[in-house]
Design an enzyme around this catalytic site. Structure first.
Site, PDB file in Angstrom:
ATOM      1  N   LYS A 137       0.120 -16.562   0.799  1.00  0.00           N
ATOM      2  CA  LYS A 137      -0.759 -15.560   1.377  1.00  0.00           C
ATOM      3  C   LYS A 137      -1.531 -14.867   0.275  1.00  0.00           C
ATOM      4  O   LYS A 137      -1.002 -14.771  -0.844  1.00  0.00           O
ATOM      5  CB  LYS A 137      -0.007 -14.551   2.241  1.00  0.00           C
ATOM      6  CG  LYS A 137       1.239 -13.897   1.623  1.00  0.00           C
ATOM      7  CD  LYS A 137       1.205 -13.034   0.411  1.00  0.00           C
ATOM      8  CE  LYS A 137       0.301 -11.894   0.222  1.00  0.00           C
ATOM      9  NZ  LYS A 137       0.510 -11.214  -1.118  1.00  0.00           N
ATOM     10  N   TYR A 223       0.195  -7.807   4.964  1.00  0.00           N
ATOM     11  CA  TYR A 223       1.491  -7.441   5.568  1.00  0.00           C
ATOM     12  C   TYR A 223       1.294  -6.378   6.641  1.00  0.00           C
ATOM     13  O   TYR A 223       1.917  -6.419   7.701  1.00  0.00           O
ATOM     14  CB  TYR A 223       2.459  -6.908   4.503  1.00  0.00           C
ATOM     15  CG  TYR A 223       2.946  -7.976   3.552  1.00  0.00           C
ATOM     16  CD1 TYR A 223       3.848  -8.940   3.978  1.00  0.00           C
ATOM     17  CD2 TYR A 223       2.512  -8.023   2.241  1.00  0.00           C
ATOM     18  CE1 TYR A 223       4.290  -9.930   3.120  1.00  0.00           C
ATOM     19  CE2 TYR A 223       2.950  -9.005   1.374  1.00  0.00           C
ATOM     20  CZ  TYR A 223       3.833  -9.965   1.819  1.00  0.00           C
ATOM     21  OH  TYR A 223       4.262 -10.949   0.968  1.00  0.00           O
TER      22      TYR A 223
HETATM   23  P1  NAD Z   1       1.199 -14.948 -11.175  1.00  0.00           P
HETATM   24  O1  NAD Z   1       0.037 -14.366 -11.868  1.00  0.00           O
HETATM   25  O2  NAD Z   1       2.561 -14.519 -11.586  1.00  0.00           O
HETATM   26  O3  NAD Z   1       1.154 -16.543 -11.286  1.00  0.00           O
HETATM   27  C1  NAD Z   1      -0.042 -17.271 -11.095  1.00  0.00           C
HETATM   28  C2  NAD Z   1       0.135 -18.663 -11.652  1.00  0.00           C
HETATM   29  O4  NAD Z   1      -1.118 -19.343 -11.509  1.00  0.00           O
HETATM   30  C3  NAD Z   1       0.516 -18.691 -13.148  1.00  0.00           C
HETATM   31  O5  NAD Z   1       1.449 -19.711 -13.381  1.00  0.00           O
HETATM   32  C4  NAD Z   1      -0.806 -19.036 -13.826  1.00  0.00           C
HETATM   33  O6  NAD Z   1      -0.642 -19.711 -15.046  1.00  0.00           O
HETATM   34  C5  NAD Z   1      -1.450 -19.948 -12.779  1.00  0.00           C
HETATM   35  N1  NAD Z   1      -2.906 -20.022 -12.911  1.00  0.00           N
HETATM   36  C6  NAD Z   1      -3.608 -21.157 -12.859  1.00  0.00           C
HETATM   37  N2  NAD Z   1      -4.912 -20.914 -13.019  1.00  0.00           N
HETATM   38  C7  NAD Z   1      -5.048 -19.595 -13.198  1.00  0.00           C
HETATM   39  C8  NAD Z   1      -6.165 -18.739 -13.405  1.00  0.00           C
HETATM   40  N3  NAD Z   1      -7.413 -19.205 -13.469  1.00  0.00           N
HETATM   41  N4  NAD Z   1      -5.927 -17.418 -13.531  1.00  0.00           N
HETATM   42  C9  NAD Z   1      -4.690 -16.915 -13.438  1.00  0.00           C
HETATM   43  N5  NAD Z   1      -3.589 -17.676 -13.235  1.00  0.00           N
HETATM   44  C10 NAD Z   1      -3.771 -19.013 -13.117  1.00  0.00           C
HETATM   45  O7  NAD Z   1       0.980 -14.700  -9.610  1.00  0.00           O
HETATM   46  P2  NAD Z   1       2.074 -14.727  -8.468  1.00  0.00           P
HETATM   47  O8  NAD Z   1       2.594 -13.356  -8.255  1.00  0.00           O
HETATM   48  O9  NAD Z   1       3.045 -15.805  -8.696  1.00  0.00           O
HETATM   49  O10 NAD Z   1       1.138 -15.045  -7.178  1.00  0.00           O
HETATM   50  C11 NAD Z   1       0.699 -16.349  -6.891  1.00  0.00           C
HETATM   51  C12 NAD Z   1       0.366 -16.441  -5.401  1.00  0.00           C
HETATM   52  O11 NAD Z   1       1.542 -16.161  -4.661  1.00  0.00           O
HETATM   53  C13 NAD Z   1      -0.683 -15.454  -4.913  1.00  0.00           C
HETATM   54  O12 NAD Z   1      -1.489 -16.049  -3.934  1.00  0.00           O
HETATM   55  C14 NAD Z   1       0.118 -14.330  -4.321  1.00  0.00           C
HETATM   56  O13 NAD Z   1      -0.569 -13.626  -3.293  1.00  0.00           O
HETATM   57  C15 NAD Z   1       1.298 -15.092  -3.751  1.00  0.00           C
HETATM   58  N6  NAD Z   1       2.504 -14.246  -3.678  1.00  0.00           N
HETATM   59  C16 NAD Z   1       3.143 -14.161  -2.503  1.00  0.00           C
HETATM   60  C17 NAD Z   1       4.279 -13.387  -2.385  1.00  0.00           C
HETATM   61  C18 NAD Z   1       5.008 -13.315  -1.073  1.00  0.00           C
HETATM   62  O14 NAD Z   1       5.870 -12.449  -0.928  1.00  0.00           O
HETATM   63  N7  NAD Z   1       4.722 -14.191  -0.128  1.00  0.00           N
HETATM   64  C19 NAD Z   1       4.745 -12.666  -3.482  1.00  0.00           C
HETATM   65  C20 NAD Z   1       4.075 -12.796  -4.697  1.00  0.00           C
HETATM   66  C21 NAD Z   1       2.944 -13.588  -4.790  1.00  0.00           C
END
Ligand code: NAD
Length: 378
Positions: A137, A223
């Site tokens: 999401k 949410y």
């Molecule tokens: P994060 O920043 O911790 O991780 C992002 C990942 O994408 C990293 O491994 C990064 O290296 C990679 N990446 C690849 N290309 C990139 C770019 N151009 N810029 C930045 N990062 C890049 O983020 P996250 O918290 O893991 O979130 C990732 C996804 O998961 C999002 O869509 C977020 O909304 C979703 N999420 C959902 C929940 C949930 O409860 N359902 C919780 C957290 C995150």
């Protein structure tokens, strides 16, 4: 698989050519090992904080799926994850060679866990590789990208789900039951808050509109939108919204704080609050014979709930992510309901766009014609 490729097998599963009965009675000679039949392999795409601290640990706790592959842009992470999760050499991908996953039978589901602007690209590529998809999401950064993902999945005959873990959470499902069965009477009002204070690096992708599609609304607001819908049991028929900013020097490119009011066909109303600069995590549903609330309502848990008759709502804590991934695997393997289908993600994006439009038009009420789009009744 010998007689039928995994890609075609996945397609046939989702297009119904192989029905539930056939799957459950299918002889092992069909080409699957016993393990494959019971548990689907998941490839995590993007090994950031959510994959590292929630999804991969949860996959050690699932019954119908397991971590079988990774897709990462980091050489260091390749080795760390390979060792930690005992992954096969041919199950390590990067963003460039990702499409070759088409020939990997160990991967049944691709889970896209990248910045929001990358969801559509990787989901569509996964569909073309014949893999089922969980897309985090918000599903994408606009409605047309949601349509493109849904169309690709239909065309390729693969199943699609959005990473809405709350849809698999027992507290959420108890709330839905109260609403459906009118345990506290008819719902009149839902109030929901989904907010946290962002203090990290101002360069992070969540504060960059090109990568995130928007700020608090895209991240936490979905949410509150979901809460308003399962709190009333209906999709909204109108929405009005306002935006506020208290830290403009930090939130230069994305929305900080948004409030919105919704009307529902039942006569119920909802107000929602989302922010990247305030803490809050709750829902309260007021009915004509009582009320119930959850606080926290959509954290990773434990969730906590109360009702107007003095009871607490209680379920033993389980990983929402494990429940969510098992729900999707069961949907594929056993034909149970898809509790967070692509249409749900698209519906929420229609509401997100209506909120931004209302803000751009100084809070003007936006009419919505969603019918029952994305509402899942089990
Ligand atoms: P994060 O920043 O911790 O991780 C992002 C990942 O994408 C990293 O491994 C990064 O290296 C990679 N990446 C690849 N290309 C990139 C770019 N151009 N810029 C930045 N990062 C890049 O983020 P996250 O918290 O893991 O979130 C990732 C996804 O998961 C999002 O869509 C977020 O909304 C979703 N999420 C959902 C929940 C949930 O409860 N359902 C919780 C957290 C995150």
């Amino acid at each position: 698989m010998n007689k039928i490729s995994r890609r075609n097998f996945n397609k046939k599963l989702s297009t119904g050519l192989l029905g539930t009965t056939l799957i459950s009675t299918m002889p092992l000679s069909f080409g699957m090992t016993n393990n494959e039949k019971k548990s689907l392999g998941i490839a995590l795409v993007g090994l950031g904080s959510y994959s590292t601290y929630q999804l991969a640990p949860a996959l050690q706790d699932t019954s119908f799926c397991h971590l079988s592959a990774i897709v990462t842009g980091s050489k260091d992470k390749e080795q760390i994850w390979k060792d930690k999760y005992n992954l096969a050499e041919n199950c390590i991908y990067n963003y460039e060679n990702f499409d070759t996953i088409i020939s990997n039978d160990a991967v049944d589901i691709v889970y896209v866990v990248l910045p929001n602007s990358m969801h559509a690209d990787f989901s569509i590529r996964a569909a073309k590789a014949g893999k089922h998809i969980i897309c985090e999401k918000p599903m994408a950064i606009n409605v047309s990208e949601c349509d493109a993902i849904i169309d690709a999945c239909k065309k390729e005959g693969v199943k699609l789900s959005v990473g809405y873990r709350m849809q698999s959470d027992p507290y959420t499902n108890e709330v839905k039951k109260y609403v459906r069965e009118k345990t506290f009477g008819s719902v009149r009002h839902v109030s929901s808050t989904a907010a946290y204070i962002s203090r990290r690096n101002p360069q992070q992708w969540r504060l960059n509109r090109a990568l995130s599609g928007g700020g608090a609304l895209m991240n936490m607001g979905v949410y509150a939108i979901q809460t308003s819908i399962y709190g009333t049991g209906y999709n909204p028929i109108s929405i009005s919204a306002q935006e506020f900013s208290t830290r403009p020097e930090y939130f230069k490119d994305t929305d900080e704080t948004i409030t919105a009011q919704m009307e529902f066909p039942s006569g119920a109303v909802a107000d929602m609050f989302t922010s990247h600069n305030t803490s809050g995590n709750r829902m309260r549903v007021s009915c004509d014979k009582g009320w119930f609330d959850l606080e926290p309502a959509h954290s990773y848990g434990p969730i906590s709930g109360r009702t107007s008759n003095g009871n607490t709502i209680y379920f033993p804590h389980k990983s929402q992510q494990a429940l969510q991934m098992d729900d999707f695997a069961k949907h594929i393997l056993l034909g149970t309901a898809n509790v967070a289908p692509g249409e749900m993600g698209k519906r929420d994006m229609i509401i997100v766009e209506a909120i931004y439009k209302s803000i751009a038009e100084n809070g003007k009420k936006q009419l919505l014609d969603l019918g029952s789009m994305g509402i899942v009744t089990k």
